[in-house]
Design a protein around this motif. Structure first.
Motif, PDB file in Angstrom:
ATOM      1  N   MET A   1       0.832  -1.165   0.000  1.00 12.79           N
ATOM      2  CA  MET A   1       0.000   0.000   0.000  1.00 12.79           C
ATOM      3  C   MET A   1       0.889   1.246   0.000  1.00 12.79           C
ATOM      4  N   LEU A   2       0.495   2.228  -0.791  1.00 15.30           N
ATOM      5  CA  LEU A   2       1.272   3.450  -0.906  1.00 15.30           C
ATOM      6  C   LEU A   2       1.092   4.307   0.330  1.00 15.30           C
ATOM      7  N   THR A   3       2.199   4.837   0.741  1.00 10.52           N
ATOM      8  CA  THR A   3       2.123   5.782   1.850  1.00 10.52           C
ATOM      9  C   THR A   3       1.925   7.166   1.288  1.00 10.52           C
ATOM     10  N   ILE A   4       1.601   8.082   2.162  1.00  9.59           N
ATOM     11  CA  ILE A   4       1.381   9.468   1.719  1.00  9.59           C
ATOM     12  C   ILE A   4       2.680  10.061   1.207  1.00  9.59           C
ATOM     13  N   LYS A   5       3.795   9.715   1.845  1.00  7.79           N
ATOM     14  CA  LYS A   5       5.095  10.228   1.402  1.00  7.79           C
ATOM     15  C   LYS A   5       5.406   9.770  -0.013  1.00  7.79           C
ATOM     16  N   SER A   6       5.274   8.491  -0.279  1.00 10.37           N
ATOM     17  CA  SER A   6       5.584   7.970  -1.617  1.00 10.37           C
ATOM     18  C   SER A   6       4.578   8.479  -2.636  1.00 10.37           C
ATOM     19  N   SER A   7       3.354   8.675  -2.231  1.00 11.70           N
ATOM     20  CA  SER A   7       2.343   9.231  -3.121  1.00 11.70           C
ATOM     21  C   SER A   7       2.695  10.666  -3.495  1.00 11.70           C
ATOM     22  N   ASN A   8       3.131  11.449  -2.521  1.00 15.24           N
ATOM     23  CA  ASN A   8       3.546  12.833  -2.801  1.00 15.24           C
ATOM     24  C   ASN A   8       4.787  12.860  -3.688  1.00 15.24           C
ATOM     25  N   ALA A   9       5.738  11.966  -3.441  1.00 15.93           N
ATOM     26  CA  ALA A   9       6.962  11.899  -4.245  1.00 15.93           C
ATOM     27  C   ALA A   9       6.629  11.521  -5.686  1.00 15.93           C
ATOM     28  N   THR A  10       5.726  10.554  -5.820  1.00 19.60           N
ATOM     29  CA  THR A  10       5.300  10.129  -7.159  1.00 19.60           C
ATOM     30  C   THR A  10       4.576  11.261  -7.874  1.00 19.60           C
ATOM     31  N   HIS A  11       3.698  11.924  -7.158  1.00 18.18           N
ATOM     32  CA  HIS A  11       2.967  13.056  -7.730  1.00 18.18           C
ATOM     33  C   HIS A  11       3.945  14.161  -8.155  1.00 18.18           C
ATOM     34  N   TYR A  12       4.915  14.452  -7.307  1.00 20.22           N
ATOM     35  CA  TYR A  12       5.915  15.475  -7.617  1.00 20.22           C
ATOM     36  C   TYR A  12       6.736  15.080  -8.852  1.00 20.22           C
ATOM     37  N   ALA A  13       7.149  13.816  -8.917  1.00 22.56           N
ATOM     38  CA  ALA A  13       7.931  13.328 -10.057  1.00 22.56           C
ATOM     39  C   ALA A  13       7.116  13.425 -11.346  1.00 22.56           C
ATOM     40  N   LEU A  14       5.865  13.014 -11.282  1.00 25.86           N
ATOM     41  CA  LEU A  14       5.008  13.090 -12.463  1.00 25.86           C
ATOM     42  C   LEU A  14       4.772  14.539 -12.878  1.00 25.86           C
ATOM     43  N   GLN A  15       4.589  15.423 -11.922  1.00 20.18           N
ATOM     44  CA  GLN A  15       4.403  16.844 -12.217  1.00 20.18           C
ATOM     45  C   GLN A  15       5.652  17.426 -12.866  1.00 20.18           C
ATOM     46  N   THR A  16       6.837  17.052 -12.372  1.00 15.89           N
ATOM     47  CA  THR A  16       8.105  17.515 -12.942  1.00 15.89           C
ATOM     48  C   THR A  16       8.260  17.022 -14.383  1.00 15.89           C
ATOM     49  N   ILE A  17       7.956  15.742 -14.603  1.00 19.12           N
ATOM     50  CA  ILE A  17       8.035  15.177 -15.955  1.00 19.12           C
ATOM     51  C   ILE A  17       7.039  15.883 -16.876  1.00 19.12           C
ATOM     52  N   ASN A  18       5.847  16.134 -16.397  1.00 23.76           N
ATOM     53  CA  ASN A  18       4.823  16.825 -17.179  1.00 23.76           C
ATOM     54  C   ASN A  18       5.280  18.242 -17.548  1.00 23.76           C
ATOM     55  N   ASP A  19       5.856  18.956 -16.587  1.00 18.81           N
ATOM     56  CA  ASP A  19       6.368  20.311 -16.853  1.00 18.81           C
ATOM     57  C   ASP A  19       7.478  20.275 -17.906  1.00 18.81           C
ATOM     58  N   HIS A  20       8.344  19.266 -17.773  1.00 21.88           N
ATOM     59  CA  HIS A  20       9.441  19.123 -18.742  1.00 21.88           C
ATOM     60  C   HIS A  20       8.887  18.849 -20.146  1.00 21.88           C
ATOM     61  N   ILE A  21       7.908  17.964 -20.224  1.00 22.76           N
ATOM     62  CA  ILE A  21       7.292  17.632 -21.519  1.00 22.76           C
ATOM     63  C   ILE A  21       6.603  18.860 -22.111  1.00 22.76           C
ATOM     64  N   GLU A  22       5.899  19.620 -21.302  1.00 21.34           N
ATOM     65  CA  GLU A  22       5.232  20.834 -21.790  1.00 21.34           C
ATOM     66  C   GLU A  22       6.257  21.860 -22.285  1.00 21.34           C
ATOM     67  N   SER A  23       7.369  21.968 -21.574  1.00 20.51           N
ATOM     68  CA  SER A  23       8.427  22.887 -22.008  1.00 20.51           C
ATOM     69  C   SER A  23       8.997  22.457 -23.358  1.00 20.51           C
ATOM     70  N   ARG A  24       9.275  21.157 -23.503  1.00 21.86           N
ATOM     71  CA  ARG A  24       9.796  20.634 -24.765  1.00 21.86           C
ATOM     72  C   ARG A  24       8.794  20.822 -25.894  1.00 21.86           C
ATOM     73  N   LEU A  25       7.522  20.597 -25.592  1.00 17.60           N
ATOM     74  CA  LEU A  25       6.473  20.777 -26.589  1.00 17.60           C
ATOM     75  C   LEU A  25       6.413  22.227 -27.062  1.00 17.60           C
ATOM     76  N   GLY A  26       6.539  23.152 -26.125  1.00 16.92           N
ATOM     77  CA  GLY A  26       6.546  24.570 -26.487  1.00 16.92           C
ATOM     78  C   GLY A  26       7.709  24.905 -27.404  1.00 16.92           C
TER      79      GLY A  26
END
Length: 141
Positions: A1-26
């Motif tokens: 089961m995911l803990t809140i810490k790992s969930s936040n880390a995963t969310h942060y990592a996905l958000q960072t990857i998404n920001d990077h992809i949006e920057s590259r797309l631009g």
């Protein structure tokens, strides 16, 4: 089961990857827009010409190759044409001189210039493209 810490880390990592992809797309969108503009300018430029571009380029390149080969061989062009010396020969005579010279360029000279045999073969076809000089009012020398 995911803990809140790992969930936040995963969310942060996905958000960072998404920001990077949006920057590259631009950046890619900016590059595509720039390329489309350059392509449009090139198409407009090509449409302004009323003569075959490739044949003119080929004739120019082969003419310069003839000159380089003759300088390398320390020879004059047929008809007494001296390379680099300003001449006032009629275009037809000058083109004929270059056509004769193209046939006389040695394969060994082309190889000494670091070029493949295809360039020698192209020189043998020089009379086929030299007519483009006459059409456009050639004043090469």
């Amino acid at each position: 089961m995911l803990t809140i810490k790992s969930s936040n880390a995963t969310h942060y990592a996905l958000q960072t990857i998404n920001d990077h992809i949006e920057s590259r797309l631009g950046k890619l969108q900016v590059n595509v827009t720039r390329l489309k503009r350059e392509l449009w300018l090139l198409q407009r430029h090509v449409k302004e010409f009323h003569h075959p571009l490739f044949e003119n380029w080929e004739a120019d390149m082969l003419t310069r190759l003839i000159e380089v080969a003759y300088v390398k061989e320390y020879r004059k062009l047929p008809g007494g044409v001296v390379i680099g010396k300003e001449t006032f020969f009629e275009r037809e005579n000058l083109t004929h001189a270059y056509s004769l010279a193209a046939r006389d360029v040695r394969l060994s000279t082309v190889r000494k210039l670091g070029l493949s045999d295809r360039y020698h073969e192209a020189l043998q076809r020089y009379p086929e493209v030299s007519c483009y000089f006459l059409r456009r009012g050639w004043t090469y020398l």
